[in-house]
Scaffold this motif. Structure first.
Motif, mmCIF file in Angstrom:
data_model
loop_
_atom_site.group_PDB
_atom_site.id
_atom_site.type_symbol
_atom_site.label_atom_id
_atom_site.label_comp_id
_atom_site.label_asym_id
_atom_site.label_seq_id
_atom_site.Cartn_x
_atom_site.Cartn_y
_atom_site.Cartn_z
ATOM 1 N N VAL A 1 48.791 47.025 38.654
ATOM 2 C CA VAL A 1 48.888 48.365 39.240
ATOM 3 C C VAL A 1 49.737 48.410 40.484
ATOM 4 O O VAL A 1 49.803 47.543 41.265
ATOM 5 C CB VAL A 1 47.455 48.651 39.810
ATOM 6 N N ARG A 2 50.717 49.173 40.397
ATOM 7 C CA ARG A 2 52.084 49.454 40.989
ATOM 8 C C ARG A 2 52.184 50.657 41.987
ATOM 9 O O ARG A 2 52.148 51.788 41.395
ATOM 10 C CB ARG A 2 53.162 48.909 40.425
ATOM 11 N N ASP A 3 52.186 50.915 43.228
ATOM 12 C CA ASP A 3 52.374 51.616 44.127
ATOM 13 C C ASP A 3 53.522 50.974 45.076
ATOM 14 O O ASP A 3 53.110 50.839 46.137
ATOM 15 C CB ASP A 3 51.379 52.258 44.873
ATOM 16 N N ASP A 4 54.760 50.891 44.445
ATOM 17 C CA ASP A 4 55.587 50.417 45.415
ATOM 18 C C ASP A 4 55.689 50.463 46.900
ATOM 19 O O ASP A 4 55.730 51.738 47.357
ATOM 20 C CB ASP A 4 56.990 50.352 45.076
ATOM 21 N N GLY B 1 43.226 35.609 29.777
ATOM 22 C CA GLY B 1 43.250 35.900 28.409
ATOM 23 C C GLY B 1 41.739 36.232 27.766
ATOM 24 O O GLY B 1 41.781 36.247 26.460
ATOM 25 N N ALA B 2 40.745 35.935 28.466
ATOM 26 C CA ALA B 2 39.420 36.030 27.939
ATOM 27 C C ALA B 2 38.971 37.613 27.355
ATOM 28 O O ALA B 2 38.454 37.749 26.412
ATOM 29 C CB ALA B 2 38.395 35.508 28.824
ATOM 30 N N SER B 3 39.502 38.440 28.241
ATOM 31 C CA SER B 3 39.158 39.834 27.937
ATOM 32 C C SER B 3 40.220 40.925 28.360
ATOM 33 O O SER B 3 39.978 41.488 29.464
ATOM 34 C CB SER B 3 37.845 40.350 28.481
ATOM 35 N N PRO B 4 41.363 41.011 27.462
ATOM 36 C CA PRO B 4 42.321 42.205 27.700
ATOM 37 C C PRO B 4 41.354 43.450 28.177
ATOM 38 O O PRO B 4 42.102 44.293 28.867
ATOM 39 C CB PRO B 4 43.082 42.382 26.377
ATOM 40 N N ALA B 5 40.564 43.818 27.379
ATOM 41 C CA ALA B 5 39.760 45.051 27.527
ATOM 42 C C ALA B 5 39.352 45.295 28.888
ATOM 43 O O ALA B 5 39.365 46.418 29.706
ATOM 44 C CB ALA B 5 38.769 45.189 26.485
ATOM 45 N N LEU B 6 38.844 44.142 29.456
ATOM 46 C CA LEU B 6 38.429 44.117 31.132
ATOM 47 C C LEU B 6 39.496 44.415 31.660
ATOM 48 O O LEU B 6 39.470 45.153 32.801
ATOM 49 C CB LEU B 6 37.458 43.015 31.291
ATOM 50 N N SER B 7 40.519 43.661 31.649
ATOM 51 C CA SER B 7 41.546 43.871 32.612
ATOM 52 C C SER B 7 42.361 45.294 32.397
ATOM 53 O O SER B 7 42.825 45.803 33.652
ATOM 54 C CB SER B 7 42.932 42.893 31.989
ATOM 55 N N LYS B 8 42.149 45.931 31.366
ATOM 56 C CA LYS B 8 42.826 47.238 31.258
ATOM 57 C C LYS B 8 41.671 48.201 32.011
ATOM 58 O O LYS B 8 42.055 48.950 32.783
ATOM 59 C CB LYS B 8 42.819 47.773 29.669
ATOM 60 N N TYR B 9 40.438 48.107 31.642
ATOM 61 C CA TYR B 9 39.484 48.768 32.574
ATOM 62 C C TYR B 9 39.567 48.297 33.964
ATOM 63 O O TYR B 9 39.660 49.760 34.791
ATOM 64 C CB TYR B 9 38.132 48.431 31.974
ATOM 65 N N LEU B 10 39.712 47.408 34.633
ATOM 66 C CA LEU B 10 39.883 47.419 35.978
ATOM 67 C C LEU B 10 41.201 47.975 36.597
ATOM 68 O O LEU B 10 41.243 48.415 37.701
ATOM 69 C CB LEU B 10 39.876 45.917 36.216
ATOM 70 N N GLU C 1 42.487 50.558 35.068
ATOM 71 C CA GLU C 1 42.524 51.940 35.440
ATOM 72 C C GLU C 1 41.687 52.349 36.649
ATOM 73 O O GLU C 1 41.943 53.446 37.215
ATOM 74 C CB GLU C 1 41.793 52.313 34.100
ATOM 75 N N ARG C 2 40.740 51.508 36.783
ATOM 76 C CA ARG C 2 39.756 51.687 38.207
ATOM 77 C C ARG C 2 40.540 51.694 39.277
ATOM 78 O O ARG C 2 40.547 52.543 40.271
ATOM 79 C CB ARG C 2 38.407 50.703 38.307
ATOM 80 N N LEU C 3 41.433 50.660 39.340
ATOM 81 C CA LEU C 3 42.156 50.356 40.804
ATOM 82 C C LEU C 3 43.132 51.388 40.822
ATOM 83 O O LEU C 3 43.743 51.479 42.100
ATOM 84 C CB LEU C 3 42.810 49.085 40.803
ATOM 85 N N GLU C 4 43.767 52.011 39.936
ATOM 86 C CA GLU C 4 44.946 52.828 39.893
ATOM 87 C C GLU C 4 44.520 54.278 40.891
ATOM 88 O O GLU C 4 45.154 54.807 41.678
ATOM 89 C CB GLU C 4 45.282 53.522 38.607
ATOM 90 N N ASP C 5 43.209 54.547 40.581
ATOM 91 C CA ASP C 5 42.930 55.677 41.693
ATOM 92 C C ASP C 5 42.369 55.260 42.956
ATOM 93 O O ASP C 5 42.870 55.853 44.104
ATOM 94 C CB ASP C 5 41.526 56.159 40.860
ATOM 95 N N GLU C 6 42.027 53.988 43.024
ATOM 96 C CA GLU C 6 41.529 53.489 44.583
ATOM 97 C C GLU C 6 42.773 53.119 45.284
ATOM 98 O O GLU C 6 42.926 53.242 46.544
ATOM 99 C CB GLU C 6 40.701 52.024 44.260
ATOM 100 N N LEU C 7 43.926 52.703 44.556
ATOM 101 C CA LEU C 7 45.086 52.372 45.313
ATOM 102 C C LEU C 7 46.037 53.474 45.621
ATOM 103 O O LEU C 7 47.181 53.284 45.808
ATOM 104 C CB LEU C 7 45.751 51.115 44.659
ATOM 105 N N ALA C 8 45.701 54.912 45.086
ATOM 106 C CA ALA C 8 46.671 55.896 45.364
ATOM 107 C C ALA C 8 47.090 56.073 46.797
ATOM 108 O O ALA C 8 46.285 55.897 47.536
ATOM 109 C CB ALA C 8 45.953 56.867 44.907
#
Length: 215
Positions: free
Chosen positions: A118-121, A131-140, A142-149
């Motif tokens: 997640v990047r907001d320079d 490497g255990a769960s790419p789906a979880l990485s993607k989900y987290l 997406e959650r953090l994108e809103d939190e870090l706005a």
């Protein structure tokens, strides 16, 4: 593995494999590095402006490509395990960082995992599940994108504020307290997220209010 941030400005990244995974890797590094993608064909995807070289690589071709491009990092993103293994072997022989996309879990010396980001320079937050769960990485992510706005604007605001306080000779402990207070103010975050007020303008208002309080 220990997470690190690495500056790829002016470096070359070689991606072998033109599928969607290779495209995703190319986009990630193209923001800083020169990225060369070598593949016999390319997915209908965005490669981030990387150089696309149409070529079929066999394992015996890998040393020549590494010698020719002298990359900082090689990404083995093909569906050919033998070719990926050859890329990994030759990269290690040259002390070149390597990211092999078809292997998860334990890694060898010199291996690199490219995390969800997640990047907001200038703020960057990376997420990895090893490497255990790419789906979880993607989900987290997406959650953090809103939190870090607004985090990038907050970094600019507090960096400017800290420098100004230091130039005015404010005691370090008080300086930290002021900056910490600004970071924790919900109304400041709300203003920054609207984009209607510049971070430095808010910093000047904080400094002005502090000066009036002291008087």
């Amino acid at each position: 593995m220990i997470p690190l941030l690495h500056d790829f400005e002016g470096e070359t990244v070689l991606v072998v494999g033109g599928g969607r995974v290779g495209a995703r890797k190319a986009r990630r590094f193209a923001r800083e590095a020169r990225v060369v993608v070598v593949s016999p064909d390319f997915a209908d995807a965005d490669f981030g402006g990387a150089e696309l070289v149409e070529a079929t690589l066999d394992p015996e071709d890998v040393p020549d490509w590494l010698d020719r491009l002298d990359p900082m990092l090689v990404v083995a993103a093909t569906d050919d395990g033998e070719l990926n293994a050859a890329i990994e072997h030759e990269a290690r022989a040259r002390d070149v960082l390597v990211n092999r996309t078809d292997i998860h879990g334990s890694r060898e010396r010199g291996s690199v995992v490219v995390p969800a980001t997640v990047r907001d320079d200038p703020v960057v937050v990376s997420i990895s599940t090893g490497g255990a769960s790419p789906a979880l990485s993607k989900y987290l992510r997406e959650r953090l994108e809103d939190e870090l706005a607004g985090a990038g604007a907050m970094a600019e605001l507090t960096g400017y504020l800290r420098d100004e306080l230091q130039s005015r000779g404010v005691d370090p402990a008080e300086r930290r307290a002021i900056v910490r207070d600004v970071v924790r103010q919900d109304d400041v975050w709300t203003v920054l997220r609207t984009g209607n007020t510049k971070p430095r303008q808010i910093a000047r208002e904080v400094l002005r209010d502090r000066a009036l309080t002291e008087k």
